[in-house]
Scaffold this active site. Structure first.
Site, short mmCIF file in Angstrom:
data_model
loop_
_atom_site.label_atom_id
_atom_site.label_comp_id
_atom_site.label_asym_id
_atom_site.label_seq_id
_atom_site.Cartn_x
_atom_site.Cartn_y
_atom_site.Cartn_z
N GLY C 11 -30.90 2.27 -39.57
CA GLY C 11 -30.24 0.97 -39.36
C GLY C 11 -30.07 0.24 -40.68
N ARG C 72 -26.55 8.45 -38.59
CA ARG C 72 -27.62 9.29 -38.06
C ARG C 72 -27.12 10.73 -38.07
NH1 ARG C 72 -31.16 5.28 -36.34
NH2 ARG C 72 -30.03 3.38 -35.92
N SER C 73 -27.99 11.66 -38.35
CA SER C 73 -27.56 13.05 -38.45
C SER C 73 -28.43 13.94 -37.57
CB SER C 73 -27.66 13.52 -39.91
OG SER C 73 -27.53 14.93 -39.97
N GLY C 102 -36.03 3.30 -43.13
CA GLY C 102 -37.23 3.06 -42.33
C GLY C 102 -37.96 4.35 -42.01
N ASP C 103 -38.65 4.39 -40.88
CA ASP C 103 -39.53 5.54 -40.68
C ASP C 103 -38.79 6.84 -40.42
OD1 ASP C 103 -38.89 5.00 -38.09
OD2 ASP C 103 -40.95 5.04 -37.33
N THR C 126 -35.76 -1.98 -43.83
CA THR C 126 -35.59 -2.10 -42.38
C THR C 126 -35.95 -3.52 -41.98
OG1 THR C 126 -36.59 -1.55 -40.25
CG2 THR C 126 -37.90 -1.05 -42.18
N ASP C 128 -37.35 -4.41 -39.37
CA ASP C 128 -38.45 -4.45 -38.40
C ASP C 128 -39.82 -4.72 -39.01
OD1 ASP C 128 -36.82 -4.00 -36.19
OD2 ASP C 128 -36.84 -1.85 -36.51
N ASP C 130 -42.03 -2.73 -39.88
CA ASP C 130 -43.06 -1.92 -39.21
C ASP C 130 -43.51 -0.72 -40.03
OD1 ASP C 130 -40.65 -0.66 -39.06
OD2 ASP C 130 -40.86 -0.04 -36.97
N ARG C 163 -33.85 -27.46 -20.39
CA ARG C 163 -33.98 -26.13 -19.82
C ARG C 163 -34.97 -25.28 -20.61
NH1 ARG C 163 -27.73 -24.58 -19.72
NH2 ARG C 163 -27.13 -25.64 -17.80
N MET C 170 -35.08 -8.65 -32.05
CA MET C 170 -35.30 -7.23 -32.26
C MET C 170 -36.79 -6.92 -32.39
SD MET C 170 -32.06 -5.70 -34.33
CE MET C 170 -30.49 -5.48 -33.43
N ARG C 172 -38.62 -3.13 -31.05
CA ARG C 172 -38.94 -2.28 -29.91
C ARG C 172 -40.44 -1.98 -29.87
NH1 ARG C 172 -34.08 1.53 -30.20
NH2 ARG C 172 -32.70 -0.19 -29.73
N GLY C 186 -41.09 -22.98 -33.17
CA GLY C 186 -41.82 -23.84 -32.24
C GLY C 186 -41.78 -23.33 -30.81
N ARG C 255 -29.04 -8.16 -37.97
CA ARG C 255 -29.02 -7.10 -38.99
C ARG C 255 -28.22 -7.48 -40.23
NH1 ARG C 255 -31.34 -2.90 -38.26
NH2 ARG C 255 -31.71 -1.95 -36.25
#
Lengths: 322, 322, 322, 322
Positions: C11, C72-73, C102-103, C126, C128, C130, C163, C170, C172, C186, C255
């Site tokens: 990504g 992506r491959s 990323g990973d 990335t 993320d 992560d 409301r 994002m 996962r 907040g 992104r």
């Protein structure tokens, strides 16, 4: 401790409101009342105080400036002024203070601690990032991003006109803003107060850059890096310069605006930590974030010791601005 | 007409790239080739030309500045310079021109029309909005919103410190930016070149406002509204003023940045209309948008006639800034 | 080492271009040539390569996305695909690789190291955050600020309509974005994959908050925090909820966009450090920033070890969202 | 007329606060008191009223949402509900109303005029721009720019991954937002409710575009343009599509945020004009801006007549998205 006061003082910084919110709500969670003192030390002397409940700080985390206002006070610089302020604090039943601001704020706070035994914990709120004892001050990240956005805009014009722009950012004694903005903005030259600035060397960098085919360049100048700031530096270089150059002074736009995520989180964390420290018996210290952890530093050190810029990043900026 | 040229000249304005894109793609749709002339009239004289296909203008609609660059040319101000430029156009087989810029650009274009019979259609691209024959120029809406964002930031500081800020915006001869920014920014006073500015009256407005309890105020000053701009106006008022005041000059940040929707749409519409007009036989005219419709105005009128600011809005700003 | 390759994969993340720029210019400073490989591993297999000089990476530090494209491959997941890729790298004279991603990217890189002995240094790019071995990944700070800006907008509506809004961000497998955005925004509740989410408890928090007089609330939900994300969580709560609630999924806007100062500086620093490490003989490692310093971590660890969110901040968010 | 009421109703729109400010201050200038009615018709029935002085509307011109809150009211749809509301207005001494909102708001207002003879002037505040009698509604320009910024971000990812993105914007019955956003965002296809959408034709456009070498594309879809919105349209096309496609629904971020200059100016102008009209004896009308001038249109027409999108711009978008 049953009741504490909180105030902001000195130049305003984005994130001060997020810090106030954190102070009020963390105190509430610990069963401690909070009194907001308006207009810094000036308001303290006048007794301008207002109770702050958890709903009074709703919907302010995202606002620039400070809902408690800020001011400079000549009177507080005198012993009599400070005695008056202390009397007002006592009258209001305030047993401890959270002081949000920069080094002027903390010098004043130290006097209250030393002369009157009033417990005070400082929260570093200033865009300049020039306080020892915290990797970042509240407001710095926002100021850098605001200045960077301005530079991105100016680069459109610099590139279209094939010109050199000298952009002055805040920083009378410290180059933190200039360094981050310059590196992130792809500046050809970054002039900071921490390093001597040689106009001839600057001119040579710009000319070498032109020879390599770079038609437009950005020079970022901290206010205090050269006498007269960006204007002064350009004047000193002008004769050596082959290309058209312009000056822009970013000025007060760097102080305002909605704080970035980083500033809001830092402010939330440090505001809450200040209350915990104060209630836990700490005084005369500043809360800061060092290598990701909350840390306490004596106010005296925070104000007197010098935090240096990252010189490796300054050198990196020269390598990358080819 | 088989081949046309397009160029940008004068100060850059956000949306110029969107206009170039529209020129290239509308021409393509009509079976006409487009040559991009770099660096305005300077590049025209040097023959700096590059063919522009539909993919060459991909992904530029959102970019500030101008991919064709812009420059000022002394040589083009001479008859010989213009003859050279015309020769280059002929050599490149260019049968018509789309000129994107402001009044200097159009004066130059008029010379090409009159001296050499070169068909030219102008597209109003300047942040100043000071061209007769179009309600808005390309770049104006973006410049106004950029300046407004800066004022919103400064207001945080003005409110927190209870200060008056004098903010200088672009506009040497015209107050369009100042008026819109001032009205949208809730300014106490708006100083424009179109109306006399009386420092004493300004001071009185500010004092009356303080008396009504308004602690901070914004004064928006067009560059050309008073000798010395915002700095000059403040100096003339200083002695009458009871409160602390600061000056910020917004400067070049107003020129750059990604264009607003309105500027991109206006640029798309006028760029396409310019090609249609040129191919349809028009020359010596500027395309503009008047009351929502595309309109043609002789370049001579566009440059010489004066478009006035909306004085009703100026008065409205005084009513609303209570 | 005379020639290295650089590519982006997985990504896209804001700051990837700043990293590419740093790789190219740092390599140049060390006398090493750089080949850009387009479209990640897919392009590597196809031999889509282009030399990158210092001017090729001018004016990209501020751009979102990646000029080298990403893809992506499936083929690279096979041994044959990787052998093909390696053959292309050899044919191009590439002696080492900088892999930005990323990973997934790093798992692929590890295969090249292990199966073919190709030296590879990874750069964590990335949104993320992560990856183990770096406090922050390139793109994370921008993604958080983009999401925060969206939440600030939504809060206007939430407050005006009184409301509750469930906002999905994002993440996962990791709650880094949700935690920072929730704390800075907040949010009343922050749901992350790292902690069990009990719908009934969430409903109770919201109701208690209504009873305390808070009419509007924000719930931030990481994609992977609950089956069905924000929509799923609201559905599970709906019946217990007395107030009107809406869902917004922020999606891909997180992104893109121009990187923040922090992401540009991190990317500049890590891109340069990756080249220094690679040229210095390192391989199979990722460069990261840990407590302010550049650090190397084996790719295997970066991918397999788990970096935890700061649970103290999660608890702080509950205290502050009174 | 000595005292008037002002309220906001229906979906919130950026600029509503600027309109409230203009109503209050223009009324003050004419010597008329203003009562703010909270939560629209629901609050009117409950008698939720608060006097609004000139300082009560300070510092709100730049805020999104509405300080008067908004709500939907089932009770007001009944004759009894409206009679209750009217009684409350009478009790409060309110002699006329300024109603800020969209078509639902105006339908309600018409009932008050017709059933109770209450003078009402409407101000068009809705992001949808779907009211006859004004070229633009308050909030539209901000919504378009917010959506455009989101699209600019998504384009970074679309370009980097060479994908097609289907982006859904607001607009159940009207394509104004989709058209402006699509044209300004360089969308390949713009699907609006005003024109039939043929999935096969959309697929063909996208494929032709790919054949011409455009690797990534943006499709902008108004909510009501196709059953199921963007998701529905993509599902209908999927099988004909050779490339990877993603959907993003922008949702509520389009409603909030600080209003653009244009929306603040429009709101200021129309808010003031509404008071002037009301005090001057007008009722049952909406103030609007038509070709740059303030104009009055019967509420009945504003609601019942249909304002069409500019179909020439829709065709232009197809020419320019080559």
């Amino acid at each position: 401790m049953k009741r504490i006061g909180v105030f902001t003082s000195g130049g305003d910084a984005p994130g001060m409101n997020a810090a106030i919110r954190a102070v009020v709500r963390q105190a509430h969670a610990l069963g401690v009342e909070v009194i907001g003192i308006r207009r810094g030390y000036a308001g303290m002397i006048q007794g301008e105080m207002v109770p702050l409940g958890v709903r009074d700080v709703a919907n302010i985390i995202q606002r620039g400036g400070t809902i408690l206002l800020t001011a400079r006070s000549q009177e507080f610089l005198t012993k009599e002024g400070r005695a008056k302020a202390y009397a007002k604090l006592q009258a209001a039943g305030i047993e401890g203070l959270v002081a949000i601001g920069g080094d002027g704020t903390f010098r004043g706070a130290l006097c209250l601690v030393e002369e009157h035994g009033m417990p005070v914990v400082g929260v570093p709120g200033t865009i300049d990032n020039d306080l020892y004892g915290t990797d970042y001050t509240i407001g710095f990240d926002t100021a850098v991003n605001t200045a960077l956005e301005a530079i991105d805009r100016i680069r459109d014009t610099a590139a279209s006109h094939e010109r050199v722009f000298f952009i002055e950012v805040m920083g009378r004694n410290a180059g933190f803003i200039a360094l981050d903005v310059g590196l992130a903005g792809g500046a050809e030259v970054i002039a900071v107060p921490e390093e001597p600035v040689d106009p001839k060397a600057v001119a040579e960098v710009l000319e070498a850059s032109q020879r390599r085919g770079k038609k437009s360049s950005i020079v970022v100048v901290a206010e205090g890096a050269y006498p007269g700031g960006a204007e002064g530096l350009l004047a000193a270089i002008q004769e050596h310069l082959q290309v058209e150059a312009r000056v822009t002074v970013l000025g007060h736009i760097q102080r305002g605006g909605s704080p970035t995520a980083k500033d809001r989180i830092l402010a939330s964390r440090l505001g809450a930590a200040a209350v915990e420290a104060l209630v836990g018996g700490a005084s005369g210290v500043m809360v800061g974030e060092v290598e990701g952890e909350v840390d306490l530093t004596p106010l005296k050190e925070a104000v007197e010791r010098r935090k240096d810029i990252n010189r490796a990043l300054l050198r990196l900026s020269q390598v990358l601005a080819l």
